[in-house]
Design a protein around this motif. Structure first.
Motif, PDB file in Angstrom:
ATOM      1  N   GLY A  38     -34.553  15.997  -4.558  1.00  0.00           N
ATOM      2  CA  GLY A  38     -34.278  14.812  -3.742  1.00  0.00           C
ATOM      3  C   GLY A  38     -35.359  14.463  -2.748  1.00  0.00           C
ATOM      4  N   LEU A  39     -36.423  15.265  -2.665  1.00  0.00           N
ATOM      5  CA  LEU A  39     -37.399  15.050  -1.587  1.00  0.00           C
ATOM      6  C   LEU A  39     -38.642  14.283  -2.025  1.00  0.00           C
ATOM      7  N   GLY A  40     -38.749  13.955  -3.322  1.00  0.00           N
ATOM      8  CA  GLY A  40     -39.896  13.162  -3.771  1.00  0.00           C
ATOM      9  C   GLY A  40     -40.843  13.986  -4.631  1.00  0.00           C
ATOM     10  N   ALA A  41     -40.669  13.937  -5.951  1.00  0.00           N
ATOM     11  CA  ALA A  41     -41.442  14.807  -6.844  1.00  0.00           C
ATOM     12  C   ALA A  41     -42.938  14.544  -6.731  1.00  0.00           C
ATOM     13  N   ALA A  42     -43.344  13.287  -6.624  1.00  0.00           N
ATOM     14  CA  ALA A  42     -44.774  12.983  -6.605  1.00  0.00           C
ATOM     15  C   ALA A  42     -45.433  13.589  -5.362  1.00  0.00           C
ATOM     16  N   GLN A  43     -44.830  13.343  -4.195  1.00  0.00           N
ATOM     17  CA  GLN A  43     -45.420  13.852  -2.948  1.00  0.00           C
ATOM     18  C   GLN A  43     -45.400  15.378  -2.894  1.00  0.00           C
ATOM     19  N   VAL A  44     -44.253  15.948  -3.284  1.00  0.00           N
ATOM     20  CA  VAL A  44     -44.098  17.400  -3.197  1.00  0.00           C
ATOM     21  C   VAL A  44     -45.043  18.099  -4.177  1.00  0.00           C
ATOM     22  N   ALA A  45     -45.095  17.607  -5.423  1.00  0.00           N
ATOM     23  CA  ALA A  45     -45.941  18.261  -6.421  1.00  0.00           C
ATOM     24  C   ALA A  45     -47.413  18.170  -6.008  1.00  0.00           C
ATOM     25  N   ALA A  46     -47.828  17.017  -5.491  1.00  0.00           N
ATOM     26  CA  ALA A  46     -49.228  16.867  -5.082  1.00  0.00           C
ATOM     27  C   ALA A  46     -49.568  17.843  -3.954  1.00  0.00           C
ATOM     28  N   LEU A  48     -48.087  20.707  -3.265  1.00  0.00           N
ATOM     29  CA  LEU A  48     -48.074  22.085  -3.766  1.00  0.00           C
ATOM     30  C   LEU A  48     -49.291  22.372  -4.645  1.00  0.00           C
ATOM     31  N   ALA A  49     -49.740  21.372  -5.388  1.00  0.00           N
ATOM     32  CA  ALA A  49     -50.958  21.574  -6.190  1.00  0.00           C
ATOM     33  C   ALA A  49     -52.143  21.829  -5.262  1.00  0.00           C
ATOM     34  N   VAL A  65     -43.192  13.119 -16.774  1.00  0.00           N
ATOM     35  CA  VAL A  65     -44.157  12.018 -16.779  1.00  0.00           C
ATOM     36  C   VAL A  65     -44.509  11.630 -15.336  1.00  0.00           C
ATOM     37  N   THR A  66     -43.487  11.532 -14.474  1.00  0.00           N
ATOM     38  CA  THR A  66     -43.716  11.207 -13.057  1.00  0.00           C
ATOM     39  C   THR A  66     -44.616  12.243 -12.400  1.00  0.00           C
ATOM     40  N   VAL A  67     -44.338  13.509 -12.692  1.00  0.00           N
ATOM     41  CA  VAL A  67     -45.130  14.577 -12.071  1.00  0.00           C
ATOM     42  C   VAL A  67     -46.565  14.545 -12.609  1.00  0.00           C
ATOM     43  N   ARG A  68     -46.710  14.260 -13.911  1.00  0.00           N
ATOM     44  CA  ARG A  68     -48.062  14.176 -14.473  1.00  0.00           C
ATOM     45  C   ARG A  68     -48.858  13.056 -13.801  1.00  0.00           C
ATOM     46  N   GLU A  69     -48.206  11.905 -13.584  1.00  0.00           N
ATOM     47  CA  GLU A  69     -48.910  10.790 -12.927  1.00  0.00           C
ATOM     48  C   GLU A  69     -49.381  11.195 -11.537  1.00  0.00           C
ATOM     49  N   ALA A  70     -48.558  11.992 -10.843  1.00  0.00           N
ATOM     50  CA  ALA A  70     -48.930  12.414  -9.483  1.00  0.00           C
ATOM     51  C   ALA A  70     -50.036  13.458  -9.489  1.00  0.00           C
ATOM     52  N   LEU A  71     -50.096  14.297 -10.522  1.00  0.00           N
ATOM     53  CA  LEU A  71     -50.993  15.459 -10.490  1.00  0.00           C
ATOM     54  C   LEU A  71     -52.282  15.274 -11.264  1.00  0.00           C
ATOM     55  N   GLY A  72     -52.301  14.316 -12.200  1.00  0.00           N
ATOM     56  CA  GLY A  72     -53.479  14.235 -13.062  1.00  0.00           C
ATOM     57  C   GLY A  72     -53.461  15.344 -14.107  1.00  0.00           C
ATOM     58  N   PRO A  73     -54.560  15.494 -14.831  1.00  0.00           N
ATOM     59  CA  PRO A  73     -54.543  16.307 -16.042  1.00  0.00           C
ATOM     60  C   PRO A  73     -54.506  17.826 -15.862  1.00  0.00           C
ATOM     61  N   GLY A  74     -54.856  18.388 -14.722  1.00  0.00           N
ATOM     62  CA  GLY A  74     -55.048  19.841 -14.635  1.00  0.00           C
ATOM     63  C   GLY A  74     -53.812  20.714 -14.818  1.00  0.00           C
ATOM     64  N   PRO A  75     -52.808  20.574 -13.925  1.00  0.00           N
ATOM     65  CA  PRO A  75     -51.702  21.545 -13.891  1.00  0.00           C
ATOM     66  C   PRO A  75     -50.825  21.522 -15.141  1.00  0.00           C
ATOM     67  N   THR A  76     -50.157  22.646 -15.397  1.00  0.00           N
ATOM     68  CA  THR A  76     -49.189  22.755 -16.486  1.00  0.00           C
ATOM     69  C   THR A  76     -47.832  22.251 -15.996  1.00  0.00           C
TER      70      THR A  76
END
Ligand SMILES: *Cc1c(COP(=O)(O)O)cnc(C)c1O
Length: 345
Positions: A38-46, A48-49, A65-76
């Motif tokens: 609930g806290l925002g996958a894009a902001q949180v994942a970025a 943490l990366a 897909v949302t998380v991939r857009e936020a992180l770009g190609p590197g992370p699994t």
């Protein structure tokens, strides 16, 4: 402005990730399913990366897909739900790793995405997702020859350290996986705290990152500030809210605050919950409405402009207790109407 403000401390999330990572020798992933609780996958994942997390877990391919857009190609980015009918294009285009849960999913995966990375989810006793021992025996050699990136299972009772189920699932997981080459993972937040026997090659904390139990030493992550719209005096015998469920016994001061069950403030918590006016704990009175809640601010030193439902004085788990639920449900219920403010890591 009648909009409540939900403040999310990305620095605290990263500090919690580092603290959980310090407990185990292997890799520490991050679970960001359900929009990062609930806290925002894009902001949180970025965030943490940036802090060093290299593997992320979501429940469904669309979330990935949302998380991939936020992180770009590197992370699994791994998908607990595995490879569902119709997922192939999403898994391929966003380069997501499905955790294969059944022989059917395995067949679908090798037919539609040959050579695409995958993991295996095993059921070690929870009976929720993953292959059971018999299914796994049948598939094991073929699956392992395709080099899964991870073999994982999930604990049902890890928040109760003395529960016999923990040891039972640990032994089951060992029997199913001892001697394989693929990296293994069994622990979420609770399993991380259970200790090294449960850590294997990777831990997968979720709730602990977001400041919830069973990670008792977590830094608090969220605060929720709700504006007071109106304040009135009530005399003994006057009632507040729908159904007249609360009646003043002594003269009181009632603040009507601008949030309600439409914002995920669970209606059933009304009789037991409190908010804070500066340093004073104030009782919620009357029924929680869709957009409004009554609060007895009589004990407060001053009439507040805003009150705090979550934050320094009250954790998600304290509020969960009042609602008869768990911190996870409080977080994932947080409403879409709040203004979300992020404190940068
Ligand atoms: C949600 C989930 C996690 C994270 O669990 P927490 O208790 O929030 O740490 C890890 N693994 C699986 C399979 C999950 O479903």
């Amino acid at each position: 402005m009648a909009q409540s403000v939900l403040t999310i401390d990305l620095g605290a999330i990263c500090a919690n990730w580092r603290a959980l990572a310090a407990m185990n020798a292997g890799e520490t992933a991050a679970v960001v399913k359900a929009n990062a609780y609930g806290l925002g996958a894009a902001q949180v994942a970025a965030a943490l990366a940036d802090a060093g997390a290299r593997t992320f877990f979501v429940a469904q391919a669309e979330e990935g897909v949302t998380v991939r857009e936020a992180l770009g190609p590197g992370p699994t980015i791994c998908v607990f739900g595995g490879h569902m009918q119709g997922d192939a294009a999403l898994l391929r285009d966003a380069n997501l790793v499905p955790m294969i849960n059944s022989i059917d999913q395995m067949l679908r995966h090798v037919e539609t995405l040959p050579g695409h990375p995958f993991g295996i989810q095993l059921d070690s006793g929870m009976n929720r997702l993953g292959m059971e021992p018999a299914e796994w025996s049948a598939l094991r050699d073929i699956a392992l020859s395709q080099k899964p990136v991870l073999v994982m299972s999930h604990l049902a009772c890890a928040d109760e350290p003395s529960h016999g189920m923990n040891e039972f699932q640990l032994q089951t997981f060992r029997q199913m996986t001892d001697g394989i080459d693929a990296p293994r993972s069994l622990a979420a937040t609770g399993g991380t705290i259970l200790g090294p026997d449960y850590h294997f090659d990777m831990t997968r904390p979720g709730i602990g990152l977001y400041g919830g139990l069973p990670f008792v030493d977590a830094h608090p992550v969220v605060s929720l500030s709700i504006p007071v719209i109106q304040v009135r005096d009530v005399n003994p015998g006057e009632s507040v809210g729908y159904g007249n469920s609360w009646v003043a016994r002594v003269p009181g001061k009632i603040a009507t605050i601008s949030a309600g069950y439409a914002d995920g403030i669970i209606r059933a918590m009304g009789p037991k919950a409190h908010v804070w006016a500066a340093e004073t704990r104030c009782k919620i009175v009357g029924r929680i409405s869709m957009d409004l809640i009554g609060v007895d601010v009589g004990p407060a030193k001053e009439i507040p402009e805003t009150v705090e439902l979550l934050g320094r004085h009250q954790s998600v788990d304290t509020l969960a207790e009042a609602a008869g639920t768990i911190g996870y449900e409080i977080l994932t219920s947080l409403g879409s109407r709040y203004a979300r403010k992020y404190i940068a890591a």
